[in-house]
Design a protein around this motif. Structure first.
Motif, PDB file in Angstrom:
ATOM      1  N   UNK A  57      11.991   1.954  13.951  1.00 41.48           N
ATOM      2  CA  UNK A  57      11.830   2.110  12.506  1.00 41.48           C
ATOM      3  C   UNK A  57      10.410   2.562  12.173  1.00 41.48           C
ATOM      4  N   UNK A  58      10.336   3.236  11.057  1.00 43.44           N
ATOM      5  CA  UNK A  58       9.035   3.637  10.517  1.00 43.44           C
ATOM      6  C   UNK A  58       9.083   3.452   9.007  1.00 43.44           C
ATOM      7  N   UNK A  59       8.026   2.897   8.455  1.00 46.34           N
ATOM      8  CA  UNK A  59       7.977   2.714   7.009  1.00 46.34           C
ATOM      9  C   UNK A  59       7.963   4.082   6.339  1.00 46.34           C
ATOM     10  N   UNK A  60       8.790   4.233   5.304  1.00 45.02           N
ATOM     11  CA  UNK A  60       8.912   5.520   4.619  1.00 45.02           C
ATOM     12  C   UNK A  60       8.907   5.313   3.114  1.00 45.02           C
ATOM     13  N   UNK A  61       8.419   6.298   2.400  1.00 49.92           N
ATOM     14  CA  UNK A  61       8.451   6.320   0.941  1.00 49.92           C
ATOM     15  C   UNK A  61       9.189   7.573   0.513  1.00 49.92           C
ATOM     16  N   UNK A  62      10.217   7.400  -0.331  1.00 52.42           N
ATOM     17  CA  UNK A  62      11.080   8.509  -0.723  1.00 52.42           C
ATOM     18  C   UNK A  62      11.006   8.709  -2.236  1.00 52.42           C
ATOM     19  N   UNK A  63      10.937   9.957  -2.663  1.00 52.02           N
ATOM     20  CA  UNK A  63      10.962  10.297  -4.087  1.00 52.02           C
ATOM     21  C   UNK A  63      12.384  10.698  -4.474  1.00 52.02           C
ATOM     22  N   UNK A  64      12.699  10.751  -5.774  1.00 54.41           N
ATOM     23  CA  UNK A  64      14.059  11.107  -6.191  1.00 54.41           C
ATOM     24  C   UNK A  64      14.527  12.468  -5.696  1.00 54.41           C
ATOM     25  N   UNK A 103       9.189   1.861  -9.206  1.00 51.40           N
ATOM     26  CA  UNK A 103       9.032   1.567  -7.784  1.00 51.40           C
ATOM     27  C   UNK A 103      10.164   0.654  -7.332  1.00 51.40           C
ATOM     28  N   UNK A 104      10.725   0.963  -6.162  1.00 51.58           N
ATOM     29  CA  UNK A 104      11.723   0.097  -5.534  1.00 51.58           C
ATOM     30  C   UNK A 104      11.250  -0.204  -4.120  1.00 51.58           C
ATOM     31  N   UNK A 112       0.831  -1.201   0.000  1.00 53.00           N
ATOM     32  CA  UNK A 112       0.000   0.000   0.000  1.00 53.00           C
ATOM     33  C   UNK A 112       0.866   1.251   0.000  1.00 53.00           C
ATOM     34  N   UNK A 113       1.993   1.219   0.715  1.00 51.61           N
ATOM     35  CA  UNK A 113       2.919   2.352   0.689  1.00 51.61           C
ATOM     36  C   UNK A 113       3.596   2.473  -0.676  1.00 51.61           C
ATOM     37  N   UNK A 114       3.840   1.334  -1.329  1.00 47.86           N
ATOM     38  CA  UNK A 114       4.511   1.334  -2.631  1.00 47.86           C
ATOM     39  C   UNK A 114       3.632   1.929  -3.723  1.00 47.86           C
ATOM     40  N   UNK A 115       2.318   1.740  -3.606  1.00 43.36           N
ATOM     41  CA  UNK A 115       1.348   2.336  -4.541  1.00 43.36           C
ATOM     42  C   UNK A 115       1.670   1.987  -5.992  1.00 43.36           C
ATOM     43  N   UNK A 150       9.361   5.992  -6.773  1.00 40.97           N
ATOM     44  CA  UNK A 150       9.058   5.923  -5.342  1.00 40.97           C
ATOM     45  C   UNK A 150       9.814   4.746  -4.746  1.00 40.97           C
ATOM     46  N   UNK A 151      10.557   4.990  -3.679  1.00 42.67           N
ATOM     47  CA  UNK A 151      11.296   3.943  -2.976  1.00 42.67           C
ATOM     48  C   UNK A 151      10.710   3.789  -1.580  1.00 42.67           C
ATOM     49  N   UNK A 152      10.291   2.587  -1.251  1.00 40.24           N
ATOM     50  CA  UNK A 152       9.710   2.312   0.065  1.00 40.24           C
ATOM     51  C   UNK A 152      10.676   1.453   0.863  1.00 40.24           C
ATOM     52  N   UNK A 153      10.928   1.852   2.115  1.00 38.23           N
ATOM     53  CA  UNK A 153      11.855   1.091   2.958  1.00 38.23           C
ATOM     54  C   UNK A 153      11.584   1.374   4.435  1.00 38.23           C
ATOM     55  N   UNK A 154      12.005   0.469   5.323  1.00 33.65           N
ATOM     56  CA  UNK A 154      11.911   0.718   6.766  1.00 33.65           C
ATOM     57  C   UNK A 154      13.045   1.649   7.179  1.00 33.65           C
TER      58      UNK A 154
END
Length: 260
Positions: A180-187, A147-148, A70-73, A170-174
């Motif tokens: 830790x918190x799940x995060x989604x990062x853009x370039x 997506x990664x 769901x975070x990866x979208x 979009x990169x999703x990682x802990x």
């Protein structure tokens, strides 16, 4: 019991109270379709919402998989890279959403790569590419990726993975270490934060299970060098700057001597 019924029960449990962790229709459909029992030994426990152990790695619980996706979208036809292929289950879920030939996965453990390839083939996802790589280096030959998904914790996402994202990727990682918190990062560095999670740390070469010699020196040397560079203050920094000033002053004299 029929595995299809077990899958239905698993997803229904994720969608309804008290869990209510799954609301994305595409992820729901994918998890109903992927035969999770093909990736784990015990058919009934495969659909229980709990973690498993396999070949020295932790197999994520279905509720965690749902939160990741769901975070990866994901969107149709996205090119996807999964870092930490494990036994191959998350790659199969991604393949159900975007198509198997759009999914690439890497893992640092050779036994896990072999296992993931076998599981994916038996489950009907032969088109997913799985390769043995140091995950922090990504898979540049097939970049860019829309997506990664990094299935390991890191304080910050590896630079190579960010470089392999598409412009609107979009990169999703802990994100984090102990907490830790799940995060989604853009370039461009924009970060979306999600719920707390608990993942094992990202490994580098020599740290994986089954390595001939378990060795964290690669990571430690890099981290120590960075800490030393960041901690140069006071007299130590003054000394470095004084040395550099002396070097600059000596250069013209050397050139004059050569010119004579």
């Amino acid at each position: 019991m029929d595995p299809a019924v077990l899958r239905e029960d698993m997803v229904d449990g994720l969608e309804s109270a008290p869990k209510e962790v799954l609301a994305d229709e595409a992820v729901s459909v994918a998890m109903r379709d992927v035969p999770r029992h093909e990736f784990l030994d015990d058919e009934r426990s495969a659909y229980a919402d709990r973690e498993h152990e396999a070949l020295g790695t932790r197999v994520l619980a279905p509720s965690t998989v749902a939160r990741l996706f769901q975070a990866l979208a994901l969107e149709d036809d996205d090119a996807v890279l999964i870092v930490g292929a494990g036994i191959g289950y998350t790659a199969a879920v991604a393949a159900e959403i975007v198509g198997e030939t759009s999914v690439h996965a890497v893992d640092i453990s050779r036994p896990l790569v072999i296992e993931a390839r076998r599981n994916l083939a038996e489950a009907g996802y032969e088109g997913v590419l799985v390769d043995r790589r140091d995950g922090e280096n990504g898979l540049p030959e097939y970049a860019p990726f829309d997506r990664i998904l990094l299935e390991a914790a890191a304080v910050e996402p590896p630079r190579a993975l960010l470089d392999q994202l598409a412009a609107d990727g979009r990169l999703v990682f802990p994100r984090g270490t102990q907490r830790q918190r799940l995060a989604a990062v853009s370039p461009d560095g924009e970060i979306d934060r999600f719920d707390p999670v608990a993942f094992d740390p990202l490994l580098v070469e020599g740290e994986q299970s089954g390595a001939v010699e378990r060795n964290r020196m690669t990571r430690e040397d890099r981290e120590r060098a960075q800490r030393r560079a960041e901690s140069r203050r006071g007299w130590e920094q003054d000394w470095i700057e004084w040395d550099e000033a002396i070097d600059r002053q000596s250069q013209p004299r050397s050139r004059r001597r050569r010119s004579r």
